[in-house]
Design an enzyme around this catalytic site. Sequence first.
Site, PDB file in Angstrom:
ATOM      1  CG  ASP A 272      -0.129  -0.066   2.528  1.00 33.46           C
ATOM      2  OD1 ASP A 272       1.064  -0.400   2.476  1.00 33.46           O
ATOM      3  OD2 ASP A 272      -0.712   0.231   3.592  1.00 33.46           O
ATOM      4  CD  GLU A 273       5.865   1.054   1.740  1.00 36.84           C
ATOM      5  OE1 GLU A 273       6.670   0.786   0.827  1.00 36.84           O
ATOM      6  OE2 GLU A 273       6.145   0.995   2.959  1.00 36.84           O
TER       7      GLU A 273
END
Length: 882
Positions: A534-535
């Site tokens: 989720d970066e």
Amino acid sequence: MFKDEDETSQLRKNEVDCLRKRVIRLKKLAHKYKHAEIIQNALLEISNIATHAASLEEFYIGVHRHLKQLIPADNFFISTLDISTGELAIPFFADEKDAHPAELYPEQSLSTLLQQGLTGYVARTGEALLCNNDKVNALVAAGEILNLGSPCHLWLGVPIKHDDSVTGVLVVQTYDTNISYGEIELELMTFICHHIAGVMERLKHQEQLEQAIKLRTKELSQAYDKLKLEVYERRRAERLQKSLFEIAELASSSADNPDFYAQLHNIIRHLIPANNCYIALLNEAGTHLRFPFYVSQLNNKHPKTRPMQDGLTEYVLKHKRPLLLDQNDINALIVSGEIYAQAPTLNHTQTMHQWIGIPLFIHGNISGALTIYSFSMTQNYQVKDLELLTFVSQHIGSAIEKKLSTESLQRSYEELEEKVSDRTKALAELNKDLQKEIKQRRSMEAKLVHDAKHDALTGLPNRSLLMERLSQSIKHVRRHRLEQFGLLFIDLDHFKQINDTMGHLEGDKFLIETASRLKSCIRDNDTLARLGGDEFVILLDSINNINDAKEVSERVIQTISQPYRQGSLEFSSGASIGISISGNHKVDTSESLLRNADTAMYQAKANGKGCYVIFDDNSQYQQTLDAALETDFRHALHNAEITLSYLSVVDFKTGQISALESRLLWQHPRRGLLQQEQLNALAEQANLTVELDKYTINIINSSYSELLTQYTESIELHVMLSSQHLKHRHVLRSLKNTLKQTQLNLNNLWLFFNEKALVQEIENHINGFELLQKTGVKLGISHYGSGHSALNCLLFLPIKGLKVDANITKQLQTEQQIKLMSVYQKTASTLELQIFVDGVNSLDQIRIFSELGYQFGQGTALDHTFTLNEGQQPEFIQLEYA
């Protein structure tokens, strides 16, 4: 008249007496002269022997023989003294009663024995000694000698001297009381000793000279043999070198040389007798043997190509090493069934004397054999012949390999010429297809390049492409110092809960939707990249100032915070953003800027999530503080400053404490109280997870007796351990030994390992659990539900329980989440596993879990904790339900 006759008669009588006395005196003189003559002749003989004796032994025998003519010398021996060592020896010994002293006293040193007797006394004093039993007894009483051997009547010993040094003793003795020794015997013995001393020196020098001559002769002989060997080896090396040149020249000849193998045989014959020789080669499939060369003294027919069977040639190929066999060796192989068992008709070895087989390496493999053999007993092959032929066989194999390659190349040329015309016809048709293939390949290459630099899920640039563009931007601002760019590191909030609750498929859809929203927040010349999970990272190109980065960050936070809809479900997320700006440091690199943005993002998460933080020196200072905290943690662990507490595991039905989970606490002088989760993070950062776990076990063990005073012996203990114990054998063995050395009741001890680590390394957990199970402890999986392990994994593990992750317990809000917890309970019940719930923080949760069939849980709603400090009694803390 009668008176005159009486006077005449008296006168005649006196004359007769006088004559008689004269005769007696003359006889004595004659006897004396005769004895003197005997002595003179004996001494001359002794002198002659001394001059011509070839050895001391011969001289000693001659001396003894002639000495017996002069004096009673049946009991006679000679003792020699080595001046350099002081050792006494008896090279000649003759005695009527006693055996040689070495035989008479076998357990004693001969030299020591002689030193203690009369012989040693004469050697020490250097004076002749003539003694009887009385004098012997007097010397014994004076402590000068020991009485050795049989007692004798008289004993005479004379020292042998050379240059005033005693080199030996000459001894005669008698057991007959009728024999006596006097001055004459002493003078004779002294004279003989003088000759013995000279002879001993002469023969000693002669022996030394002979030894020197022998040694020099031996050295010259060895040098000659060495020279002969060197000449032989040099000639042998010259022949070998000449043969290798001939083999190389033969290998360079044309492939159609009909005499190739015959010439090769002639070269071998120059090195070793090879009247009987053949070369066998394997076909490409390795199923048949052919014989391109064969010669025999028996004029046998040239063997034909035949399939592989169990002959001597196959035996060499099978064992892949050179062999030298005689008739006995061949017969033994036949009897054992290793050769000619399947094909007895191949056996023609009955008349062979010796047989040599050498495997040939062709094209890197054993593809043939070179064989020579003899029928004559006079022609014997040695190991050196085997070694020589083995060495030459390497070059022979290369020559055959080159010949076969050339022949194969010629056949290939011929086949190629035949195919050229066919290929030319097909080439036109292939050209058409080739154009299509080129287009397809270029399209595939472009796609591969795109895929290598873009995220497969969202289609956004990946880390590789981002780092390239970031590096280009850094080079640009270095050339144009008035320009700058910004870097936004974005981490989505609550993504893990969304992914765990709704599944990976819905989580992927959420990421795709998030990427679409982020694109709407930036310009076309900006870069949006996904680093993984989720970066996300946004590279803002050519901004005016920091406010532009703040404006984009606020827009991103607002866009991401809008509710997401997946079918009938609606949920919210958020974003934590770290910002770094170019130009703050002259040594900025793509890695440092990305690291700074990442550091600022973690600061944003620490500030409460859903916000942004701009990287500055304070963030760097925080990193320094983290390093200092790690140092303090090492010091606290080494000095046992970390205390132990317990979190109670409660039975929902009875409200009783069924188990205690160990928790560590550390009162930091500046940071305050740090709990188990923070200590675990510190230990992982400092690579001290194994040491922290061992610390926990040891502190539990030291306070175990105090714990039992508050609870019964049936109380169970829960200990959370790192999977690092299961990765290495020595670490796992150390854990096992630590457990065995404690006073804990291992049957009541639970060891829990994190499910995420189980998913990553299932095999290590299976092997480690099998070893730990033998200690009697109970094994369990903690944080269950966070790692999404497959159910079949649990079937292979010798575990007894599961502990549900506290984060999943907190999400007990929707009907689907309650169904998920029900599935966990039924799974554990089906597998006959005990299940515990972590993170029970409300009475409502207790009610729901009880209705779902759960029996045991832990959390603030059930908490009965106490802390154990060294040297103190347990202090209990009762916490009210929340």
